[in-house]
Write an enzyme that holds these catalytic residues in place. Structure first.
Site, short mmCIF file in Angstrom:
data_model
loop_
_atom_site.label_atom_id
_atom_site.label_comp_id
_atom_site.label_asym_id
_atom_site.label_seq_id
_atom_site.Cartn_x
_atom_site.Cartn_y
_atom_site.Cartn_z
N ASN A 7 53.21 31.42 33.98
CA ASN A 7 52.28 32.20 33.18
C ASN A 7 52.85 33.61 33.05
O ASN A 7 52.79 34.41 33.99
CB ASN A 7 50.91 32.23 33.88
CG ASN A 7 49.85 32.93 33.06
OD1 ASN A 7 50.15 33.55 32.04
ND2 ASN A 7 48.61 32.85 33.52
N LYS A 14 53.71 34.80 36.69
CA LYS A 14 53.15 34.01 37.80
C LYS A 14 53.77 32.63 37.76
O LYS A 14 54.01 32.10 36.66
CB LYS A 14 51.64 33.84 37.62
CG LYS A 14 50.86 35.09 37.93
CD LYS A 14 49.37 34.78 37.93
CE LYS A 14 48.59 36.03 37.65
NZ LYS A 14 47.40 35.87 36.88
N ARG A 88 52.37 28.79 29.90
CA ARG A 88 51.05 29.03 29.32
C ARG A 88 51.20 29.92 28.09
O ARG A 88 51.85 30.97 28.14
CB ARG A 88 50.17 29.74 30.34
CG ARG A 88 48.84 30.10 29.78
CD ARG A 88 48.03 30.92 30.75
NE ARG A 88 46.74 31.23 30.16
CZ ARG A 88 46.13 32.39 30.29
NH1 ARG A 88 46.67 33.36 31.00
NH2 ARG A 88 44.96 32.59 29.75
N HIS A 177 40.72 29.79 27.17
CA HIS A 177 40.47 29.13 28.46
C HIS A 177 40.46 27.60 28.32
O HIS A 177 39.88 26.91 29.15
CB HIS A 177 39.09 29.50 29.05
CG HIS A 177 38.95 30.93 29.46
ND1 HIS A 177 37.77 31.62 29.31
CD2 HIS A 177 39.81 31.79 30.04
CE1 HIS A 177 37.92 32.85 29.76
NE2 HIS A 177 39.15 32.98 30.22
N HIS A 203 33.19 28.66 32.23
CA HIS A 203 34.31 29.35 32.87
C HIS A 203 33.92 30.82 32.92
O HIS A 203 34.05 31.55 31.93
CB HIS A 203 35.60 29.14 32.06
CG HIS A 203 36.78 29.88 32.61
ND1 HIS A 203 37.86 29.25 33.17
CD2 HIS A 203 37.03 31.21 32.71
CE1 HIS A 203 38.74 30.16 33.58
NE2 HIS A 203 38.25 31.36 33.30
N GLY A 205 34.65 34.17 34.72
CA GLY A 205 35.45 35.04 35.59
C GLY A 205 35.42 36.42 34.99
O GLY A 205 34.39 36.81 34.42
N ASN A 206 36.52 37.14 35.09
CA ASN A 206 36.56 38.44 34.45
C ASN A 206 36.44 38.25 32.93
O ASN A 206 35.65 38.90 32.27
CB ASN A 206 37.87 39.14 34.84
CG ASN A 206 37.84 40.57 34.44
OD1 ASN A 206 36.77 41.17 34.31
ND2 ASN A 206 39.00 41.13 34.20
N GLY A 207 37.22 37.31 32.40
CA GLY A 207 36.97 36.81 31.05
C GLY A 207 36.02 35.63 31.22
O GLY A 207 36.03 35.00 32.26
N ARG A 236 34.53 43.19 28.31
CA ARG A 236 34.44 42.84 26.89
C ARG A 236 32.98 42.69 26.48
O ARG A 236 32.18 42.13 27.25
CB ARG A 236 35.17 41.53 26.60
CG ARG A 236 36.66 41.59 26.75
CD ARG A 236 37.28 40.30 26.23
NE ARG A 236 38.65 40.17 26.65
CZ ARG A 236 39.13 39.16 27.36
NH1 ARG A 236 38.34 38.17 27.74
NH2 ARG A 236 40.40 39.12 27.69
N ASP A 278 33.70 44.42 37.90
CA ASP A 278 33.73 43.35 38.90
C ASP A 278 32.32 43.00 39.36
O ASP A 278 31.57 43.87 39.81
CB ASP A 278 34.58 43.81 40.09
CG ASP A 278 34.91 42.65 41.02
OD1 ASP A 278 33.97 41.97 41.48
OD2 ASP A 278 36.10 42.43 41.28
N ARG A 280 31.21 41.65 41.90
CA ARG A 280 30.88 41.98 43.30
C ARG A 280 30.32 43.40 43.39
O ARG A 280 29.35 43.65 44.11
CB ARG A 280 32.13 41.85 44.19
CG ARG A 280 32.50 40.40 44.45
CD ARG A 280 33.89 40.28 44.98
NE ARG A 280 34.86 40.57 43.93
CZ ARG A 280 36.12 40.12 43.93
NH1 ARG A 280 36.55 39.40 44.92
NH2 ARG A 280 36.94 40.41 42.93
N GLY A 328 31.87 32.00 38.61
CA GLY A 328 31.30 30.64 38.66
C GLY A 328 31.54 29.94 39.99
O GLY A 328 30.70 29.19 40.48
N GLU A 379 44.31 25.80 36.41
CA GLU A 379 45.06 25.77 35.15
C GLU A 379 46.54 25.44 35.40
O GLU A 379 47.17 24.76 34.60
CB GLU A 379 44.92 27.12 34.43
CG GLU A 379 43.53 27.29 33.85
CD GLU A 379 43.13 28.73 33.62
OE1 GLU A 379 42.92 29.46 34.62
OE2 GLU A 379 43.02 29.14 32.46
P1 AMP Z 1 38.79 35.41 37.48
O1 AMP Z 1 38.97 36.17 36.21
O2 AMP Z 1 38.44 33.98 37.29
O3 AMP Z 1 39.91 35.62 38.45
O4 AMP Z 1 37.50 36.05 38.18
C1 AMP Z 1 37.55 37.35 38.70
C2 AMP Z 1 36.14 37.84 38.86
O5 AMP Z 1 35.39 36.97 39.72
C3 AMP Z 1 36.06 39.20 39.55
O6 AMP Z 1 36.23 40.25 38.66
C4 AMP Z 1 34.66 39.17 40.12
O7 AMP Z 1 33.79 39.70 39.14
C5 AMP Z 1 34.33 37.71 40.30
N1 AMP Z 1 34.16 37.33 41.71
C6 AMP Z 1 35.10 36.91 42.58
N2 AMP Z 1 34.55 36.66 43.80
C7 AMP Z 1 33.22 36.94 43.68
C8 AMP Z 1 32.09 36.88 44.57
N3 AMP Z 1 32.22 36.49 45.82
N4 AMP Z 1 30.89 37.24 44.09
C9 AMP Z 1 30.74 37.65 42.80
N5 AMP Z 1 31.77 37.71 41.92
C10 AMP Z 1 32.98 37.37 42.35
#
Ligand code: AMP
Length: 392
Positions: A7, A14, A88, A177, A203, A205-207, A236, A278, A280, A328, A379
């Protein structure tokens, strides 16, 4: 047979190497700050993590270090053992509905689509060319984030703008995704023990994006021409009134590219809270009584529920809902709030089962009308599987 998943970003690379078809990870790592000062790489092998600071002027040098590490760690004795390298690619446009061998023609088409993914597609091409130079005997493949969504019907991918924007400028929904949505939808079908299913894959995550998957094929997805559509994301905005863009360009006197940066990097959860992108940090903010964090979380969850409801109706029912990616897989409270918002559909959270992070499991009670699952996405493995099929 050894297969490498790659990637490449504009300044990163990566990788993960597999023994196939066993799907065993042999080594993984990431090269960072390629072409920038203070570059370095980290590798993981045999449960150990190693970091090295080296000069990485370009992706080819990164591949040379990668090869050195493979040989020094005896992951391979000869480069000829690497039969396939899967790359990717973010944007495959309407050209690609599946993984392809990276021929000159395929690379030319990816290049033609640079305009739709200006940060990502050029990086992928650099990665492919560097890999071909350093490991010339492997079959190089291209795995597209958009390919899985190519089965969407026309009414789900055409925008209500002048039709010539589609015919002359390729403006349409492509989604993203796709590799992840396909992976978790396939895994969900395995768990259900059948293929004739209606699955909603989240899905987040950040996206973040959501797809409606019928019999293993994508019917609809929330991302659009670019990833900035659908859900509210880390930074976004997702769906909004399009006229806000021109109105605020006038008000702020910013250019199209400045506006693009605001909508992609300074909006979403970060824009609403001013605190962080984020989840968290947002959850911490909610706990400490920050009202804008509470508002952002409410809006974030609301949008996901709206999409699930839309796809439930569009598919005329749903056999399972899957949560994957950073939020998720890990955010117990976000999942709970989403599932509580689906109570009208008969979804019932199992509080104890939902208390999992990064692990596969069913998180609804037996009497829930729609079972919900956490399925960690992979992925890299999906890229390796496709590449293995084209290399063996
Ligand atoms: P990804 O883009 O799939 O790597 O997801 C990253 C995002 O997952 C981070 O920016 C966090 O917002 C979220 N994340 C990761 N761990 C946790 C957690 N324990 N609780 C809440 N959000 C989390």
């Amino acid at each position: 047979m050894k297969v490498l998943s790659v990637n490449a970003g504009s300044s990163s690379l990566k990788f993960q190497m597999y023994e196939m078809p066993e799907e065993k990870v042999l080594i993984s790592g990431v090269f960072e700050r390629i072409g920038i000062h203070e570059s370095f790489y980290t590798i993981k092998i045999n449960g150990e993590k190693i970091r090295k600071e080296v000069d990485l002027p370009d992706h080819k040098v990164a591949f040379e270090y990668l090869v050195q590490e493979l040989e020094n760690n005896h992951v391979v004795e000869s480069l000829d053992e690497i039969k396939g390298i899967g790359h990717r690619v973010v944007q495959g446009g309407a050209y690609f509905d599946k993984t392809e061998v990276a021929t000159d023609d395929v690379i030319a088409k990816i290049e033609e689509l640079n305009v739709l993914a200006p940060l990502h597609n050029p990086a992928a091409i650099i990665g492919i060319k560097a890999a071909k130079e350093v490991i010339p005997n492997a079959v190089q493949t291209t795995v597209f984030d958009t390919a899985f969504h190519q089965t969407m019907p026309e009414e789900n991918y055409i925008y209500a703008v002048p039709y010539e924007w589609y015919t002359d400028y390729k403006v349409r929904r492509y989604g993203a995704h796709g590799t992840s949505h396909k992976y978790v939808a396939n895994r969900m079908n395995e768990l259900l023990g059948r293929d004739d299913t209606k699955i909603i894959t989240c899905h987040i995550g950040n996206g973040a994006s959501i797809s409606a998957v019928v019999n293993g094929k994508c019917l609809d997805t929330s991302m659009g021409l670019t990833p900035n559509a659908g859900l509210i994301m880390g930074s976004r905005c997702g769906d909004m009134d399009a006229t806000i863009v021109t109105y605020m360009m006038d008000q702020l006197g910013v250019s199209a590219s400045e506006m693009d940066t605001i909508l992609n990097k300074k909006s979403g959860v970060l824009g609403i809270t001013g605190v962080s992108s984020d989840m968290r940090d947002i959850d911490d903010g909610v706990r400490s009584g920050n009202e804008r964090c509470a508002l952002a979380k409410k809006m974030y969850v609301r949008r996901i529920i709206d999409y699930i409801a839309k796809y439930y109706v569009e598919m005329n029912g749903c056999d399972a809902i899957v949560f994957t990616a950073g939020v998720g897989e890990n955010s117990v409270s976000t999942r709970r709030q989403i599932m509580e918002g689906l109570e009208v559909l008969g979804v019932h959270v199992d509080e104890e089962a939902n208390n999992i992070r990064g692990k596969e499991g069913k998180i609804t009670t037996e009497d829930s009308s729609i079972p919900c699952y956490v399925i960690p996405t992979d992925e890299e493995l999906m890229i390796a599987r496709d590449t293995y099929e084209l290399s063996k």
